[in-house]
Write a protein that holds these residues in place. Structure first.
Motif, short mmCIF file in Angstrom:
data_model
loop_
_atom_site.label_atom_id
_atom_site.label_comp_id
_atom_site.label_asym_id
_atom_site.label_seq_id
_atom_site.Cartn_x
_atom_site.Cartn_y
_atom_site.Cartn_z
N VAL A 227 0.82 -1.22 0.00
CA VAL A 227 0.00 0.00 0.00
C VAL A 227 0.85 1.27 0.00
CG1 VAL A 227 -1.96 -1.12 1.11
CG2 VAL A 227 -0.21 -0.07 2.53
N SER A 327 -7.73 2.73 -3.09
CA SER A 327 -6.77 3.71 -3.61
C SER A 327 -6.97 3.92 -5.10
CB SER A 327 -5.35 3.23 -3.30
OG SER A 327 -4.40 4.13 -3.82
N ASP A 330 -10.17 5.98 -5.66
CA ASP A 330 -10.02 7.39 -5.29
C ASP A 330 -9.22 8.18 -6.32
OD1 ASP A 330 -11.43 6.89 -2.99
OD2 ASP A 330 -9.66 6.66 -1.72
#
Length: 793
Positions: A227, A327, A330
């Motif tokens: 991440v 992620s 977004d």
């Protein structure tokens, strides 16, 4: 005044005597339809039309007319006028009210009245003007705030307040609110840390809870190397995938578990993309995000680690996969936000997060964005309105829209908050009962829908879509309980839901002789359909069956008890020796954890008020007199005031709740499990059973000690002298050594051995207060009430 009457009627008006309103004896349906009622139960008119025949509480001899109201002054003999607020209030929108041949529509302009006969419009206008007078407003206000049939507000909703700015609304399905039905258990928990007799047990529970919180937090943390990497997001999503063989197994697990009721993808089309990906061909940018969410869902039900392990050989780490997909979402901009694959990814991600750690309010908030995203793409309108859409695209959009609405309904019931979509706000027709193989992009027209007794890939969703309007109506009633004044609408909607449940049992009969594989498949289909119809039924009946200030119809309380028991006995239909039974059981506990806890609390309530369980203390508590035992919900008055005997004995109900606690404790390390719910359920179960306060105290502390002893080996915590701390009821402690008396007979510090007093003295009361903030305050946000000693003679 006489001149005015002449002007209206065109001639002189004869004096007439004023009569009192006649007592209303007809049923509600005959009254509304202006039919002659024979006053039977059910009446002949309702039998012929197959309607629900209900006599409201006002439909009795000598009862005041509902238009006039119970508060009409004795000296005021004029008939009451229609209330202006009734015509304009949104909760009465779409209804019509009839006053002496004058039909007034609640959707119409308040100034426009449809006259039934000539010359009546002026009279209606005068009545509207009179209804605006201060006296009429006062009478109207008293009628609006009259007797209610729902439970008190404290057993339906609550607001958790932290500091000055942080607030969280919780509804009737929250453990915190459910505990308001059990005052003994709530008192014990709010004062647990204050009692010297159980303080050691409290600190042991504190250690276990903190260890679990740490364990869950560590399991839900994404792998930072993925991440936090600076590599492209698509590369990181590909790296987190397991090997091809594991992906094949997890994809099949996802399709078998999820692509039944929640239809998100067209399976053949996705399989084609899946093969192209592993062959190294170029795939759509949205393929990997969708695949990762599917792998996360499949890992929850088909791996030993339940998607929480870091080993990529046979699974995917679900929290890492969800973090990467979030992620990616977004980072989308512009036209990517209205792509159908993006919407599919949002729905799949929400479903995956819900299976990992269900936080219903957070999911409800996120789904509201998804619903509006779908509306902005036009999914709420039927594709037939847009000729540029192909038949294949049309059916795909219908499936996705009804998946979103079903998830919205589920989360709204779980969070006790309104749905984002309501009946009448969409035109999209239900999807057809056809197999995925019957649909392909080049098709010119859709195949006809198969009957419901013919199994297809879309059977679950097609049948669920048929039941959606009734389920939405039930949810709407739950969210406007303040306006429910009688049981007419509740019983009508409840009867429709019960008929749908009967249809499910006819389509998929229980205990049907099938081979092992088919039996599990049919059980899963029936259980999923049954759950989705039974949830709104439980939500609809809950405020009336539990904690209501007035007796509800026995039909409601009996149906609620049956549904609660059925929620806890789904697995009893399967043979425990079936291969893979444990995996099925784990899936059942993960998916239905919230429903199972609520159903167990409901059984505890029936134990508390059961005639078998009424002792002198409980009778005093519920009815105010030991000679008048409190009525059981299963023996309340029905429409014909007939009593209903309890269905299960108290020992049977107690055994079922104890088994539920054991099953939940077996899943204690799963992030979806909450120790606070289990502890609360154990305390409630042991406090509602008959016995003296000393016996209840012993049972409660023994139940908490059992939970601690089960959790310690699972968490690999060392056994300390906390769990072995002796707990002594007050009755066995000499009077001269007792401290502050307790409802449950707590001992004072002076009654404990010196070594235990020294150890307890080292406990930090500030830490205990902080722990109460996060642990006990979860149940009841209000400060504990002042302690009042009870007479235990």
């Amino acid at each position: 005044m006489a001149d005015d009457r002449s002007a209206v009627h065109g001639g002189p008006v004869k004096a007439r005597s004023v009569k009192r309103p006649r007592p209303v004896k007809s049923c509600a349906e005959c009254r509304s339809r202006k039919l002659k009622c024979d006053r039977l139960n059910p009446c002949s008119q309702c039998q012929k039309s197959r309607r629900v025949c209900v006599y409201s509480s006002l439909d009795q001899v000598g009862a005041p007319d509902p238009v006039s109201g119970p508060d009409q002054e004795a000296g005021d003999s004029r008939p009451k006028r229609p209330r202006h607020s009734l015509l304009t209030s949104p909760e009465h929108e779409g209804q019509s009210y009839q006053f002496e041949n004058v039909v007034v529509s609640a959707t119409a302009n308040p100034g426009s009245v449809e006259a039934g006969t000539g010359g009546q419009e002026t009279i209606a206008d005068k009545r509207l003007l009179e209804s605006r007078s201060p006296a009429a407003d006062s009478r109207s206000s008293r009628r609006r705030h009259g007797a209610r049939v729902a439970a008190p507000a404290m057993t339906i909703r609550s607001l958790s307040v932290k500091g000055e700015l942080r607030t969280r609304y919780v509804g009737q399905n929250s453990t915190k609110v459910l505990l308001n039905l059990f005052s003994d258990a709530r008192d014990f928990m709010n004062n647990m840390a204050k009692r010297d007799s159980v303080r050691g047990l409290f600190y042991s529970l504190q250690d276990v809870y903190r260890a679990l919180q740490h364990d869950h937090k560590r399991a839900l943390e994404p792998i930072t190397v993925y991440v936090d990497s600076m590599m492209p997001i698509q590369k990181r999503m590909g790296d987190v995938l397991p090997k091809r063989a594991a992906c094949d197994r997890l994809l099949e697990a996802y399709i078998g578990v999820s692509e039944g009721l929640y239809r998100v993808i067209h399976v053949p089309t996705f399989r084609k993309e899946y093969e192209e990906y592993w062959e190294g061909r170029r795939c759509c940018e949205t393929f990997l995000p969708r695949l990762l969410t599917m792998m996360s869902i499949g890992s929850r039900f088909d791996t030993d680690s339940r998607g929480m392990g870091h080993d990529r050989s046979d699974s995917v780490h679900a929290p890492t996969a969800c973090a990467l997909v979030r992620s990616w979402l977004d980072g989308l901009r512009g036209k990517q936000l209205v792509d159908i694959h993006t919407l599919q990814t949002e729905v799949l991600l929400l479903h995956a997060q819900k299976t990992i750690a269900p936080r219903h309010q957070d999911a409800w908030t996120q789904l509201g964005l998804v619903v509006r995203m779908a509306m902005s793409m036009g999914l709420h309108r039927d594709p037939s309105e847009f000729p540029q859409l192909t038949p294949f695209q049309a059916e795909t959009r219908r499936r996705l829209w009804y998946t979103i609405m079903d998830m919205d309904l589920h989360l709204s019931l779980a969070a006790s908050l309104p749905c984002a979509t309501r009946e009448g706000e969409y035109t999209c027709r239900p999807p057809r009962n056809v197999n995925d193989e019957d649909l392909y992009p080049e098709m010119k027209e859709l195949p006809p829908s198969k009957p419901f007794d013919h199994f297809t890939d879309s059977l679950l969703q097609a049948y669920a879509a048929k039941t959606l309007p009734v389920r939405l109506r039930a949810t709407n009633i739950v969210n406007r309980l303040e306006w429910v004044r009688d049981y007419t609408e509740v019983l009508e909607v409840g009867s429709k839901l019960e008929r749908l449940l009967d249809d499910i049992n006819c389509l998929f009969p229980r205990h049907h002789a099938l081979d092992t594989q088919r039996k599990f498949k049919e059980w899963r289909i029936r259980a999923l359909l049954d759950i989705h119809v039974r949830r709104p039924l439980l939500g609809l009946y809950r405020p009336f069956a539990m904690g209501s200030t007035s007796p509800c119809p026995a039909r409601i309380s009996t149906s609620y008890l049956k549904s609660s028991m059925l929620m806890l006995t789904y697995m009893d239909e399967l043979d425990h020796t079936i291969p893979g039974f444990q995996d099925v059981k784990d899936m059942y506990l993960v998916v239905l954890k919230h429903d199972i806890i609520q159903a167990a609390f409901s059984l505890c309530y029936y134990i508390m008020v059961s005639p078998e369980n009424v002792g002198p203390d409980i009778a005093t508590k519920h009815s105010g007199s030991p000679k008048e035992p409190s009525p059981s919900p299963t023996s309340g008055t029905s429409d014909d005031s007939s009593a209903v005997e309890p269905i299960w004995s108290v020992p049977t109900l107690v055994e079922r709740v104890e088994k539920t606690i054991e099953n939940c404790l077996a899943q204690i390390r799963d992030p979806s499990c909450d120790l606070r719910d289990i502890v609360a359920l154990s305390i409630v179960l042991n406090s509602v059973q008959a016995g003296t306060w000393e016996q209840k105290f012993e049972r409660i502390t023994a139940g908490i000690r059992k939970i601690i002893d089960i959790c310690r080996p699972i968490l690999k915590m060392p056994q300390g002298h906390m769990s072995s701390l002796s707990i002594t009821p007050a009755a066995t402690v000499p009077v001269e050594t007792r401290g502050t008396p307790s409802m449950f007979g707590g001992t004072s510090m002076g009654a404990l051995p010196m070594m235990q007093r020294d150890w307890l003295g080292r406990g930090n009361l500030d830490d205990a207060a902080q722990f109460l903030d996060s642990f006990l305050d979860y149940w009841n946000p209000t400060p504990p009430t002042a302690f009042t000693p009870r007479d235990q003679t």
